[in-house]
Design a protein around this motif. Structure first.
Motif, short mmCIF file in Angstrom:
data_model
loop_
_atom_site.label_atom_id
_atom_site.label_comp_id
_atom_site.label_asym_id
_atom_site.label_seq_id
_atom_site.Cartn_x
_atom_site.Cartn_y
_atom_site.Cartn_z
N ILE A 50 -14.07 10.81 -8.74
CA ILE A 50 -14.08 9.85 -7.64
C ILE A 50 -12.65 9.50 -7.25
N ASP A 51 -12.36 9.49 -5.97
CA ASP A 51 -11.06 9.05 -5.47
C ASP A 51 -10.90 7.56 -5.77
N SER A 52 -9.81 7.21 -6.46
CA SER A 52 -9.64 5.83 -6.92
C SER A 52 -9.46 4.84 -5.78
N GLU A 53 -9.06 5.31 -4.60
CA GLU A 53 -8.85 4.41 -3.46
C GLU A 53 -10.02 4.40 -2.49
N THR A 54 -10.49 5.60 -2.13
CA THR A 54 -11.56 5.67 -1.12
C THR A 54 -12.95 5.55 -1.72
N GLY A 55 -13.07 5.90 -3.01
CA GLY A 55 -14.38 5.88 -3.63
C GLY A 55 -15.21 7.11 -3.32
N ASP A 56 -14.64 8.07 -2.59
CA ASP A 56 -15.36 9.30 -2.24
C ASP A 56 -15.38 10.28 -3.41
N VAL A 57 -16.42 11.11 -3.46
CA VAL A 57 -16.51 12.17 -4.46
C VAL A 57 -15.53 13.28 -4.11
N VAL A 58 -14.77 13.74 -5.09
CA VAL A 58 -13.76 14.79 -4.87
C VAL A 58 -14.32 16.11 -5.40
N GLU A 59 -14.41 17.10 -4.53
CA GLU A 59 -14.91 18.41 -4.93
C GLU A 59 -13.84 19.17 -5.71
N ASN A 60 -14.28 20.20 -6.44
CA ASN A 60 -13.36 20.94 -7.30
C ASN A 60 -12.20 21.57 -6.54
N ASP A 61 -12.46 22.11 -5.35
CA ASP A 61 -11.37 22.79 -4.62
C ASP A 61 -10.33 21.82 -4.06
N ALA A 62 -10.62 20.52 -4.13
CA ALA A 62 -9.66 19.52 -3.65
C ALA A 62 -8.83 18.93 -4.79
N LYS A 63 -9.15 19.31 -6.02
CA LYS A 63 -8.44 18.77 -7.17
C LYS A 63 -7.14 19.52 -7.41
N VAL A 64 -6.10 18.79 -7.78
CA VAL A 64 -4.80 19.38 -8.10
C VAL A 64 -4.14 18.51 -9.17
N LYS A 65 -3.38 19.14 -10.04
CA LYS A 65 -2.69 18.38 -11.09
C LYS A 65 -1.48 17.67 -10.52
N GLY A 66 -1.14 16.53 -11.10
CA GLY A 66 0.00 15.77 -10.63
C GLY A 66 0.66 14.98 -11.74
N LEU A 76 2.84 16.73 -7.04
CA LEU A 76 1.70 17.63 -7.18
C LEU A 76 2.16 19.00 -7.68
N LEU A 77 1.39 19.55 -8.62
CA LEU A 77 1.75 20.84 -9.23
C LEU A 77 0.58 21.80 -9.07
N GLU A 78 0.83 22.88 -8.33
CA GLU A 78 -0.20 23.88 -8.10
C GLU A 78 -0.32 24.79 -9.32
N GLU A 79 -1.48 25.44 -9.46
CA GLU A 79 -1.72 26.30 -10.61
C GLU A 79 -0.73 27.46 -10.68
N ASP A 80 -0.39 28.06 -9.52
CA ASP A 80 0.56 29.17 -9.55
C ASP A 80 1.96 28.69 -9.94
N GLU A 81 2.30 27.45 -9.60
CA GLU A 81 3.59 26.89 -10.00
C GLU A 81 3.64 26.66 -11.50
N LEU A 82 2.53 26.21 -12.06
CA LEU A 82 2.45 26.02 -13.50
C LEU A 82 2.53 27.36 -14.22
N ASP A 83 1.94 28.39 -13.62
CA ASP A 83 2.02 29.73 -14.21
C ASP A 83 3.45 30.24 -14.22
N GLU A 84 4.22 29.87 -13.20
CA GLU A 84 5.60 30.34 -13.09
C GLU A 84 6.47 29.80 -14.21
N VAL A 85 6.28 28.52 -14.57
CA VAL A 85 7.14 27.90 -15.59
C VAL A 85 6.58 28.11 -17.00
N ALA A 86 5.33 28.58 -17.09
CA ALA A 86 4.75 28.80 -18.42
C ALA A 86 5.49 29.92 -19.11
N LEU A 87 5.66 29.78 -20.43
CA LEU A 87 6.32 30.82 -21.20
C LEU A 87 5.47 32.08 -21.18
#
Length: 293
Positions: A50-66, A76-87
C-alpha cells in the motif's frame, strides 16, 4: 525431493581446485507456520503493498527499491543498476588464509552450509583439502558471492565433507564495551566461587542436541491439537524464581540439592586430603621419635 544447492563453483587451494556444491546446513521448515486469518469470515488475509500517502494498492511492476537519504526523500535504485555494482561471481571459493579454530570469535558465526564434491573427478582433490585441514587442526577463510553480496566463509572438515560457516563482518558486530563497561567490579569471596564450581560440576555433561526439545513448538502443537478437538487449551504455568536474598545461602542449598553429589565429592575430597595430611604428620613424628631414640 533432494535439496537444491545455494551455490555451485570451485573450491580452490593454491593450484588445487575441485568442483563443489554448497547446501544450507540448517532448516526451519519443521516449525509451525501460522497464517493471519479474518476472524469474521475465517478466510486467510492476503498482504498487499500500500502506498503510505495515497493508500492505493501498488502493483508489482510499480515497485522499485530505494534508499532514504533524508526524511521522506529516497534515491531510487533500479534492478539493472544494482546488478552493475554487484560483485561479479567468479564461481570460485578460494581459501585465502588458514587460522586456528579458536581464533575465530563465536560471535562472528552466522548461518552454516555443507560443501560437497560436485562430480567424481572432484573426490580426490576435495579429500586432500579436507584431510589437510583436519590434520593441521585449522580452518580456512575464503569469500564467495551469493545473491549479489560477498560473504566471508569459514571452512572446516566435518566427517567426509566440509562445513562452511558464514562470518559476520566487523561492522555487523556491536562493540561489547558499550554494554559491559558499566558493569561494576564486584569482589567475590573464594568460598562463593568454590561453591559455584561445585554446582557446575554437578551439572557437567556432554552436548547432545537430541536431549533438547523445542518446548514452545511442542506446547504450540498441543494447543492446536486441543482446539481442533474442541477441548480446553492445556495450561502449563511456569513458576518464577524467587529473588536471591542471601547468595551464600542459595549457593549452599544449590550444592546440597545438586544431582550426583558434587558437594559430597568435594567434601569427600577434602576429607581424603585431611586424612592424608594427618597420616603424613603421624609418619613424620614417628620418624623423629625413632631417630631420637
Amino acid at each position: 525431493m533432494a535439496p537444491r544447492p545455494v551455490w555451485k563453483g570451485y573450491l580452490k587451494l593454491s593450484l588445487v581446485s575441485c568442483s563443489v556444491a554448497m547446501y544450507t546446513a540448517t532448516s526451519t521448515s519443521s516449525r509451525i507456520r501460522l497464517n493471519i486469518i479474518n476472524r469474521e469470515t475465517g478466510n486467510r488475509i492476503r498482504n498487499q503493498a500500500i502506498d503510505s500517502e495515497t493508500g492505493d494498492v501498488v502493483e508489482n511492476d510499480a515497485k522499485v527499491k530505494g534508499y532514504e537519504v533524508d526524511d521522506g526523500e529516497y534515491v531510487l535504485l533500479e534492478e539493472d543498476e544494482l546488478d552493475e555494482v554487484a560483485l561479479e561471481s567468479t564461481h570460485t571459493l578460494e581459501v585465502e588464509q588458514f587460522v586456528a579454530r579458536e581464533e575465530v570469535d563465536p560471535i562472528y558465526l552466522d548461518e552454516s552450509f555443507y560443501i560437497v564434491p560436485n562430480d567424481e573427478a572432484a573426490y580426490e582433490a576435495f579429500a586432500v583439502i579436507r584431510e589437510a585441514m583436519k590434520k593441521k587442526g585449522m580452518v580456512g577463510l575464503g569469500r564467495v558471492v551469493t545473491h549479489r553480496r560477498e560473504r566471508l566463509l569459514m571452512l572446516q572438515s566435518r566427517g567426509k565433507g566440509i562445513a562452511a560457516t558464514a562470518l559476520r563482518y566487523r561492522n555487523e558486530v556491536r562493540d561489547e564495551h558499550e554494554y559491559f563497561d558499566e558493569i561494576p567490579n564486584v569482589k567475590i569471596s573464594p568460598d562463593m566461587i568454590e561453591l559455584a564450581e561445585h554446582i557446575l560440576e554437578s551439572k557437567h555433561g556432554h552436548f547432545d542436541p537430541s536431549e533438547f526439545e523445542d518446548r514452545y513448538e511442542d506446547a504450540l502443537r498441543d494447543l492446536i491439537k486441543a482446539k481442533k478437538a474442541g477441548k480446553a487449551p492445556p495450561s502449563s504455568p511456569s513458576p518464577k524464581p524467587s529473588n536471591v536474598i542471601n547468595l551464600m545461602d542459595a549457593l549452599r542449598r544449590s550444592v546440597k540439592g545438586g544431582k550426583g553429589g558434587a558437594a559430597a565429592n568435594a567434601k569427600g575430597g577434602r576429607r581424603t586430603t585431611a586424612k592424608k595430611s594427618a597420616a603424613k604428620k603421624k609418619t613424620a613424628k614417628h620418624k623423629r621419635l625413632k631417630k631420637a631414640s
